[in-house]
Design a protein around this motif. Structure first.
Motif, mmCIF file in Angstrom:
data_model
loop_
_atom_site.group_PDB
_atom_site.id
_atom_site.type_symbol
_atom_site.label_atom_id
_atom_site.label_comp_id
_atom_site.label_asym_id
_atom_site.label_seq_id
_atom_site.Cartn_x
_atom_site.Cartn_y
_atom_site.Cartn_z
ATOM 1 N N GLY A 161 -4.407 -1.570 -12.357
ATOM 2 C CA GLY A 161 -3.947 -2.684 -11.537
ATOM 3 C C GLY A 161 -5.091 -3.449 -10.905
ATOM 4 O O GLY A 161 -5.106 -4.687 -10.900
ATOM 5 N N LEU B 29 0.912 -2.542 -9.980
ATOM 6 C CA LEU B 29 0.724 -2.188 -8.579
ATOM 7 C C LEU B 29 2.049 -1.840 -7.904
ATOM 8 O O LEU B 29 2.104 -0.952 -7.043
ATOM 9 C CB LEU B 29 0.035 -3.328 -7.835
ATOM 10 N N ILE C 200 -3.263 -1.647 -1.724
ATOM 11 C CA ILE C 200 -2.335 -2.374 -2.595
ATOM 12 C C ILE C 200 -1.878 -3.668 -1.923
ATOM 13 O O ILE C 200 -1.783 -4.722 -2.568
ATOM 14 C CB ILE C 200 -1.127 -1.487 -2.954
#
Length: 288
Positions: free
Chosen positions: A248, A264, A280
């Motif tokens: 990601g 993600l 994230i």
């Protein structure tokens, strides 16, 4: 990528524990590139552990010492008793006392001290298993090092013991893959790359070698190569969160926003660590 984010990615236990991570000082210093860091040589009188269990022959160099939380009075008394027992032990009883010291230092998160005594155990009984265990312990301590001089010394000791294990058994692929990562900030980083390629020649799906090559590709800004490595891992292990997460990150860095969002989101749904969740969130801001 922000240096703070990369530090979280590598240092957080949930996704990059132990043998999968680069030393913390490596990722904190975003100006370092492969090949321009000091070589992995120890000092003339190295302080090999946070408790200073190895006698120094000169002035103590504070830059080589990890500044851990101090031991409690009870722990201090315990370690002094164990070290006295070790100093007075007979050859027959010394290994057992050394093992007790290893267990104590690990419980106190003094991984460098634990590695020191594990190395002594390997010298007392030079078997493949003991060499491998010493290499593992030194590599763990290497992963927690926070300055270059200490990292160089621990990396050198890691290579020393892993090489002795590999001399006895060349098929110890995890040892070879771990040893490769200790070359990252020496004058010869390509030795590490070559070792990882050797592992993949023997085992093309070796997860540790693929992961390490992916991390090194990220570190040198070669995110497309990193994507390929992490995808290879996920073919055989679709639920590998480490590979998903770094895939990601690499997708974000190559501006592949839609796929990055999907990857993600999957990690976010399954990872509970607040530091990873914060990382994230920062990455999601970049793919809106």
């Amino acid at each position: 990528m922000k240096a703070s984010t990369l530090y979280v990615l590598v240092a957080t236990v949930g996704l990059s524990a132990g043998l999968y991570s680069l030393p913390r000082w490596v990722v904190q210093n975003k100006t370092k590139q492969l090949g321009n860091a000091p070589g992995g040589r120890s000092t003339a009188t190295p302080v090999s552990d946070s408790m200073n269990v190895v006698a120094n022959t000169g002035t103590k160099d504070e830059s080589t010492i990890e500044h851990n939380q101090p031991l409690t009075p009870g722990q201090q008394k315990q370690v002094e008793t164990l070290q006295q027992a070790y100093a007075t032990a007979t050859p027959a009883t010394r290994p057992a006392v050394a093992q007790r010291l290893v267990s104590f230092f690990r419980s106190a998160s003094r991984f460098d001290s634990a590695a020191h005594y594990t190395g002594i155990l390997a010298q007392l009984a030079p078997t493949e298993q003991n060499y491998l265990r010493a290499g593992d312990q030194y590599f763990e301590a290497y992963g927690f090092a926070v300055n270059e001089k200490k990292t160089a010394y621990l990396g050198e000791k890691t290579r020393e013991f892993y090489q002795k294990a590999l001399d006895k058994n060349p098929n110890l692929l995890a040892a070879k893959a771990n040893m490769a990562m200790t070359y990252v900030n020496t004058q010869t980083p390509m030795q590490g790359i070559m070792l990882l390629r050797e592992v993949l020649q023997q085992d093309p799906t070796n997860e540790l070698a693929l992961f390490n090559l992916g991390m090194l590709s990220m570190r040198s800004g070669q995110y497309s190569k990193a994507i390929d490595r992490f995808r290879q891992i996920l073919v055989n292990d679709p639920t590998n969160r480490r590979a998903q997460f770094y895939l990601g990150v690499s997708l974000v860095e190559t501006n592949q926003k839609e796929e990055a969002k999907t990857v993600l989101a999957d990690v976010k749904a399954n990872e509970k660590d607040p530091q990873i969740q914060a990382a994230i969130k920062e990455l999601e801001e970049r793919v809106k």
